[in-house]
Write an enzyme that holds these catalytic residues in place. Structure first.
Site, PDB file in Angstrom:
ATOM      1  N   CYS A   1      42.326 -60.361  57.215  1.00  0.00           N
ATOM      2  CA  CYS A   1      42.900 -59.502  58.201  1.00  0.00           C
ATOM      3  C   CYS A   1      42.049 -58.021  57.944  1.00  0.00           C
ATOM      4  CB  CYS A   1      44.366 -59.160  58.043  1.00  0.00           C
ATOM      5  SG  CYS A   1      45.087 -58.178  58.892  1.00  0.00           S
ATOM      6  N   LEU A   2      41.953 -57.443  58.957  1.00  0.00           N
ATOM      7  CA  LEU A   2      40.931 -56.289  58.901  1.00  0.00           C
ATOM      8  C   LEU A   2      41.863 -54.953  58.139  1.00  0.00           C
ATOM      9  CD1 LEU A   2      39.152 -55.936  62.121  1.00  0.00           C
ATOM     10  CD2 LEU A   2      38.055 -56.451  60.088  1.00  0.00           C
TER      11      LEU A   2
ATOM     12  N   HIS B   1      50.858 -58.935  64.589  1.00  0.00           N
ATOM     13  CA  HIS B   1      50.675 -57.617  64.165  1.00  0.00           C
ATOM     14  C   HIS B   1      51.607 -56.551  65.333  1.00  0.00           C
ATOM     15  CE1 HIS B   1      47.799 -57.379  61.237  1.00  0.00           C
ATOM     16  NE2 HIS B   1      46.823 -57.943  62.025  1.00  0.00           N
TER      17      HIS B   1
ATOM     18  N   GLN C   1      46.866 -51.829  64.633  1.00  0.00           N
ATOM     19  CA  GLN C   1      45.794 -51.635  63.615  1.00  0.00           C
ATOM     20  C   GLN C   1      44.993 -50.306  63.648  1.00  0.00           C
ATOM     21  OE1 GLN C   1      44.558 -55.947  64.078  1.00  0.00           O
ATOM     22  NE2 GLN C   1      44.412 -55.567  61.732  1.00  0.00           N
TER      23      GLN C   1
ATOM     24  N   HIS D   1      47.558 -64.422  65.291  1.00  0.00           N
ATOM     25  CA  HIS D   1      47.548 -63.415  64.462  1.00  0.00           C
ATOM     26  C   HIS D   1      47.598 -62.067  64.839  1.00  0.00           C
ATOM     27  CE1 HIS D   1      45.438 -61.950  60.563  1.00  0.00           C
ATOM     28  NE2 HIS D   1      45.420 -60.693  61.613  1.00  0.00           N
ATOM     29  N   GLU D   2      47.209 -61.678  66.256  1.00  0.00           N
ATOM     30  CA  GLU D   2      47.396 -60.354  66.757  1.00  0.00           C
ATOM     31  C   GLU D   2      48.676 -60.373  67.186  1.00  0.00           C
ATOM     32  OE1 GLU D   2      45.132 -58.581  65.753  1.00  0.00           O
ATOM     33  OE2 GLU D   2      43.609 -60.160  65.522  1.00  0.00           O
TER      34      GLU D   2
ATOM     35  N   GLY E   1      39.308 -60.041  66.166  1.00  0.00           N
ATOM     36  CA  GLY E   1      40.552 -59.558  66.775  1.00  0.00           C
ATOM     37  C   GLY E   1      41.107 -58.458  66.193  1.00  0.00           C
TER      38      GLY E   1
HETATM   39 ZN   LIG Z   1      45.244 -58.732  61.013  1.00  0.00          ZN
END
Ligand SMILES: [Zn+2]
Length: 170
Positions: A92-93, A138, A50, A134-135, A45
């Site tokens: 998380c990226l 963000h 991000q 999660h998204e 995701g």
């Molecule tokens: Zn993340």
């Protein structure tokens, strides 16, 4: 085009993103880039902040592009149903190298619009529900770290700050 992923510590990840009022070529291009960036990472995701864009847009694919029909794009998502619980490790990226178990709903239903501006509803369970949650975080300026204990969060933040000082966080 693959865009650089913004890491924890950047302001754009700290603030709530703005709703998309008009879907233009810029949003279409952004979503295409977000998908490419998510697959390259690879991740399941990605939210627009991000990649440094403060707009309420998310893409998810719990198979990271391995299977067809698992790619979802939503603009201006809102959670309309959140049910049950799951407790699994999450990363998380934007926080590479760190993960922690996070409590999330077992099932999440989102309502928003697609790239044609049409209202859509997406339902996810298990990993997809986790990705949606999660998204959404963000888009509201939050991280999975905000859902774990203060002690664990503090430990991870201190380790990241050390990496930033050493110039190893970009
Ligand atoms: Zn993340």
């Amino acid at each position: 085009m693959i865009r650089p992923i913004v890491l924890w510590g950047s302001q754009v990840l700290e603030n709530p993103s703005e709703p998309v009022s008009n879907v233009t070529d810029a949003e279409v291009k952004l979503v295409k880039d977000m998908i490419e960036t998510m697959y390259k990472a690879p991740g399941v995701g990605l939210a627009a902040p991000q990649v440094g864009v403060a707009k309420r847009i998310m893409v998810t694919d719990t198979t990271s592009g391995e299977k067809k029909d698992h790619l979802f794009t939503m603009l201006n998502p809102e959670i309309v149903v959140a049910e049950g619980e799951q407790f699994e490790d999450e990363g998380c990226l934007s926080i590479p190298g760190f993960s922690a178990p996070v409590l999330r709903p077992k099932k999440v239903v989102l309502r928003g619009i697609d790239l044609d501006g049409k209202e859509i509803v997406l339902e996810g369970t298990d990993l997809l529900a986790r990705a949606f949650s999660h998204e959404m975080d963000h888009l509201d300026g939050r991280f999975f770290l905000d859902h774990i204990s203060f002690i664990k969060r503090d430990m991870i933040k201190r380790r990241i700050k050390k990496l930033i000082k050493q110039g190893k966080w970009d």
